[in-house]
Motif scaffolding. Structure first.
Motif, mmCIF file in Angstrom:
data_model
loop_
_atom_site.group_PDB
_atom_site.id
_atom_site.type_symbol
_atom_site.label_atom_id
_atom_site.label_comp_id
_atom_site.label_asym_id
_atom_site.label_seq_id
_atom_site.Cartn_x
_atom_site.Cartn_y
_atom_site.Cartn_z
ATOM 1 N N MET A 1 0.822 -1.197 0.000
ATOM 2 C CA MET A 1 0.000 0.000 0.000
ATOM 3 C C MET A 1 0.859 1.252 0.000
ATOM 4 O O MET A 1 0.524 2.224 -0.639
ATOM 5 C CB MET A 1 -0.927 -0.059 1.218
ATOM 6 N N VAL A 2 1.981 1.213 0.728
ATOM 7 C CA VAL A 2 2.855 2.375 0.781
ATOM 8 C C VAL A 2 3.450 2.659 -0.596
ATOM 9 O O VAL A 2 3.545 3.796 -1.016
ATOM 10 C CB VAL A 2 3.977 2.158 1.832
ATOM 11 N N SER A 3 3.819 1.580 -1.313
ATOM 12 C CA SER A 3 4.398 1.789 -2.637
ATOM 13 C C SER A 3 3.377 2.404 -3.595
ATOM 14 O O SER A 3 3.745 3.186 -4.458
ATOM 15 C CB SER A 3 4.938 0.479 -3.203
ATOM 16 N N ASP A 4 2.091 2.054 -3.449
ATOM 17 C CA ASP A 4 1.060 2.643 -4.303
ATOM 18 C C ASP A 4 0.912 4.132 -4.019
ATOM 19 O O ASP A 4 0.770 4.928 -4.940
ATOM 20 C CB ASP A 4 -0.282 1.940 -4.101
ATOM 21 N N ARG A 5 0.941 4.502 -2.748
ATOM 22 C CA ARG A 5 0.849 5.923 -2.406
ATOM 23 C C ARG A 5 2.087 6.673 -2.881
ATOM 24 O O ARG A 5 1.984 7.796 -3.358
ATOM 25 C CB ARG A 5 0.670 6.098 -0.898
ATOM 26 N N GLU A 6 3.237 6.043 -2.742
ATOM 27 C CA GLU A 6 4.472 6.678 -3.206
ATOM 28 C C GLU A 6 4.436 6.854 -4.727
ATOM 29 O O GLU A 6 4.820 7.890 -5.249
ATOM 30 C CB GLU A 6 5.677 5.827 -2.797
ATOM 31 N N ARG A 7 3.955 5.849 -5.428
ATOM 32 C CA ARG A 7 3.836 5.948 -6.888
ATOM 33 C C ARG A 7 2.852 7.047 -7.263
ATOM 34 O O ARG A 7 3.086 7.800 -8.200
ATOM 35 C CB ARG A 7 3.392 4.620 -7.474
ATOM 36 N N GLU A 8 1.741 7.153 -6.541
ATOM 37 C CA GLU A 8 0.767 8.221 -6.810
ATOM 38 C C GLU A 8 1.397 9.590 -6.606
ATOM 39 O O GLU A 8 1.160 10.512 -7.385
ATOM 40 C CB GLU A 8 -0.456 8.072 -5.900
ATOM 41 N N ARG A 9 2.201 9.736 -5.571
ATOM 42 C CA ARG A 9 2.883 11.029 -5.344
ATOM 43 C C ARG A 9 3.840 11.341 -6.483
ATOM 44 O O ARG A 9 3.904 12.479 -6.953
ATOM 45 C CB ARG A 9 3.628 11.001 -4.011
#
Length: 153
Positions: A1-9
């Motif tokens: 989940m953290v990687s998805d948020r990081e990718r979104e940023r």
């Protein structure tokens, strides 16, 4: 989940940079890379787009192979067209389809291969990643940013 948020940023940052560059008058194309990240490519960094009604090959040399095959078909079609003339008969009119189609596709494939080769060289020089297939839907990015902002407040 953290990687998805990081990718979104990262995607939001790339999209913001893309919008600034376009507003400044630069010709840019927003595409996903092979890894799925967004990247704002300059217009000279994009060759042809595989899978968009153009070619299904993704390299300049693959397109070059198709060009050579088409050129061979053109030469073969010309030979078939004239073969009955050497026997004293009329020309083989059906061969005109082969000549016409391959005569159109050969220079088209050459231009695509040349453009992709030049774009590959520019991307290597600038350190840009190789683009993936298809374009990005700008409307969905706008909606995603609005939803993203609404969730964080």
């Amino acid at each position: 989940m953290v990687s998805d948020r990081e990718r979104e940023r990262r995607n939001d940052a790339v999209y913001a940079e893309h919008k600034r560059a376009v507003a400044a008058g630069e010709k840019r194309v927003l595409r996903k890379t092979r890894t799925g990240e967004l990247h704002s490519y300059r217009s000279d960094e994009i060759g042809f787009t595989p899978g968009r009604g153009q070619a299904q090959v993704s390299t300049w040399w693959g397109m070059g192979i198709l060009m050579l095959f088409s050129a061979c078909m053109f030469i073969g079609g010309c030979w078939l067209f004239q073969l009955p003339l050497w026997a004293g008969e009329g020309p083989e009119w059906g061969a005109l389809w082969v000549i016409g189609l391959s005569g159109f596709f050969t220079p088209y494939a050459f231009n695509l291969a040349r453009d992709e080769y030049l774009a590959t060289q520019v991307r290597k020089r600038r350190g840009s990643p190789k683009p993936g297939t298809g374009n990005v839907d700008i409307d969905l990015l706008e909606l995603g940013q609005e939803n993203h902002r609404g969730m964080s407040t």
